[in-house]
Design a protein around this motif. Sequence first.
Motif, short mmCIF file in Angstrom:
data_model
loop_
_atom_site.label_atom_id
_atom_site.label_comp_id
_atom_site.label_asym_id
_atom_site.label_seq_id
_atom_site.Cartn_x
_atom_site.Cartn_y
_atom_site.Cartn_z
N ALA A 190 8.05 22.59 39.34
CA ALA A 190 8.98 21.46 39.30
C ALA A 190 10.14 21.80 38.38
O ALA A 190 10.01 22.65 37.49
CB ALA A 190 8.26 20.21 38.81
N PRO A 191 11.29 21.16 38.55
CA PRO A 191 12.39 21.39 37.60
C PRO A 191 11.94 21.16 36.17
O PRO A 191 11.27 20.17 35.87
CB PRO A 191 13.44 20.36 38.05
N GLY A 192 12.28 22.09 35.31
CA GLY A 192 11.85 22.02 33.91
C GLY A 192 10.63 22.85 33.61
O GLY A 192 10.37 23.18 32.44
N ASP A 193 9.82 23.21 34.64
CA ASP A 193 8.67 24.08 34.43
C ASP A 193 9.15 25.48 34.07
O ASP A 193 10.29 25.88 34.36
CB ASP A 193 7.80 24.15 35.68
N TYR A 194 8.23 26.27 33.47
CA TYR A 194 8.58 27.62 33.00
C TYR A 194 7.82 28.70 33.78
O TYR A 194 6.73 28.47 34.29
CB TYR A 194 8.26 27.75 31.51
N PHE A 195 8.43 29.87 33.82
CA PHE A 195 7.86 31.05 34.47
C PHE A 195 8.02 32.23 33.51
O PHE A 195 9.14 32.56 33.09
CB PHE A 195 8.60 31.32 35.79
N LEU A 196 6.90 32.84 33.11
CA LEU A 196 6.91 33.99 32.21
C LEU A 196 6.55 35.23 33.02
O LEU A 196 5.44 35.34 33.55
CB LEU A 196 5.91 33.79 31.07
N LEU A 197 7.47 36.17 33.11
CA LEU A 197 7.34 37.34 33.98
C LEU A 197 7.34 38.62 33.17
O LEU A 197 8.26 38.87 32.38
CB LEU A 197 8.48 37.35 35.00
N GLY A 198 6.31 39.46 33.36
CA GLY A 198 6.25 40.76 32.73
C GLY A 198 6.78 41.84 33.66
O GLY A 198 6.45 41.85 34.86
N LEU A 199 7.58 42.75 33.12
CA LEU A 199 8.21 43.79 33.93
C LEU A 199 8.11 45.15 33.24
O LEU A 199 8.44 45.28 32.06
CB LEU A 199 9.70 43.47 34.15
N ASP A 200 7.67 46.14 33.99
CA ASP A 200 7.70 47.52 33.50
C ASP A 200 9.10 48.07 33.76
O ASP A 200 9.61 47.97 34.88
CB ASP A 200 6.64 48.36 34.21
N LEU A 201 9.70 48.65 32.73
CA LEU A 201 11.10 49.08 32.82
C LEU A 201 11.21 50.59 33.06
O LEU A 201 10.26 51.34 32.89
CB LEU A 201 11.84 48.68 31.54
N ARG A 202 12.39 51.01 33.46
CA ARG A 202 12.64 52.43 33.69
C ARG A 202 12.48 53.23 32.39
O ARG A 202 12.88 52.76 31.33
CB ARG A 202 14.05 52.61 34.26
N LYS A 203 11.93 54.45 32.53
CA LYS A 203 11.66 55.27 31.34
C LYS A 203 11.46 56.72 31.77
O LYS A 203 11.49 57.01 32.97
CB LYS A 203 10.43 54.74 30.61
N PRO A 204 11.24 57.65 30.82
CA PRO A 204 11.07 59.06 31.20
C PRO A 204 9.93 59.28 32.19
O PRO A 204 8.87 58.65 32.10
CB PRO A 204 10.77 59.74 29.86
N VAL A 205 10.16 60.18 33.14
CA VAL A 205 9.20 60.42 34.21
C VAL A 205 7.86 60.89 33.69
O VAL A 205 6.80 60.50 34.21
CB VAL A 205 9.78 61.44 35.22
N ASP A 206 7.85 61.73 32.65
CA ASP A 206 6.57 62.25 32.16
C ASP A 206 5.70 61.13 31.59
O ASP A 206 4.47 61.15 31.73
CB ASP A 206 6.79 63.35 31.12
N VAL A 207 6.32 60.13 30.99
CA VAL A 207 5.57 58.99 30.48
C VAL A 207 4.99 58.18 31.64
O VAL A 207 3.83 57.76 31.62
CB VAL A 207 6.47 58.09 29.60
#
Length: 350
Positions: A207-224
């Motif tokens: 509903a309007p006013g409700d919250y959404f918490l989203l986790g995201l893996d970000l770009r980083k070195p390929v070996d990691v």
Amino acid sequence: MPTINPSATADNAASASTLAEQDRLTLEYLTAVTPEQADGLDVIQGLSQTPKSLPPKYFYDERGSRLFEQITQLPEYYLTRTETQILQQSADAIATLTGPCDLIELGSGSSTKTRLLLDAYQRQGTPLHYLPVDVSGTMVEESAQALLQHYPQLTLHGLIGIYEQVLAQLPPSRFPRRLLAFIGSTLGNLSDAECDQFLTQVSQALAPGDYFLLGLDLRKPVDVLEAAYNDSQGVTAAFNLNLLHHLNWRFQGNLDPSQFRHVAQYNPVADQIEIYIESLQAQTARLKALDLTVTFAAGERLLSELSRKFDLPTMAASLQSYGLHTVHTFTDPHHWFGLLLCQRQPPAPH
């Protein structure tokens, strides 16, 4: 929707505290499935096409859920560790921004990271109502029992089912606001089309006013990145190949996991890790319940999972198109992982 109390009966030796805990716990099994899900048509389609692929949901039988919990503890698997550090630093700010709310977590697992949010709400004197969502009823019940002992003021409503079912059937909210948490970078497992469908469902469920918490893996070195999906202990490989065990059990199959191997590699063009199950030899298998015979060539790969990597500003702009306005962004010093706290906006006037 059938609702059960997991200990509707208790023997005379049960303590008053145990009974009180059970009074605070409800488990709800959302059993409604589409004909496609019930019949395994997604398996038939995925194993009949070229190249072969399967939805990641087939990782998660009981053994798969436990193997994933082991993965989160691996030294190479930075995701859980980094996200936990972010939550340790940001949980109080999230609790302050949202105020009292129903906390709904998609893919709750053992709810380990969720305790950081529950602690923050508890420090603020907020009543705690938590709705963990997972496909494993055993996992939900076991984690729920531990949480009830740790948080005396907590009430808990476990929802057992897949995300689509739960988002379409959320129970009435006890508080003025909901916080729907989708952490752990699970969004990265969805294709562009699946991501669009999911975020549309999220927007419609809130509903309007409700919250959404989203986790995201970000770009980083390929070996990691590649080390995180090819751990030295082989737990990720076991998790990946467990998909075959799950298919055998669910659809009366005779796939031989020893004749396949785990492959995970980074695709720099698409900014994603691609995880495959590769056939070690030419072979044929059968899923009796689906009346399906599957042939594999030597070296043929089945795509079992994508893990896309994101850019925070780009994703914030994308979420805005679903009516999810980013209120605050949280990240770590290396910018390896990010949390976006969004708020559902009212529909735009026509």
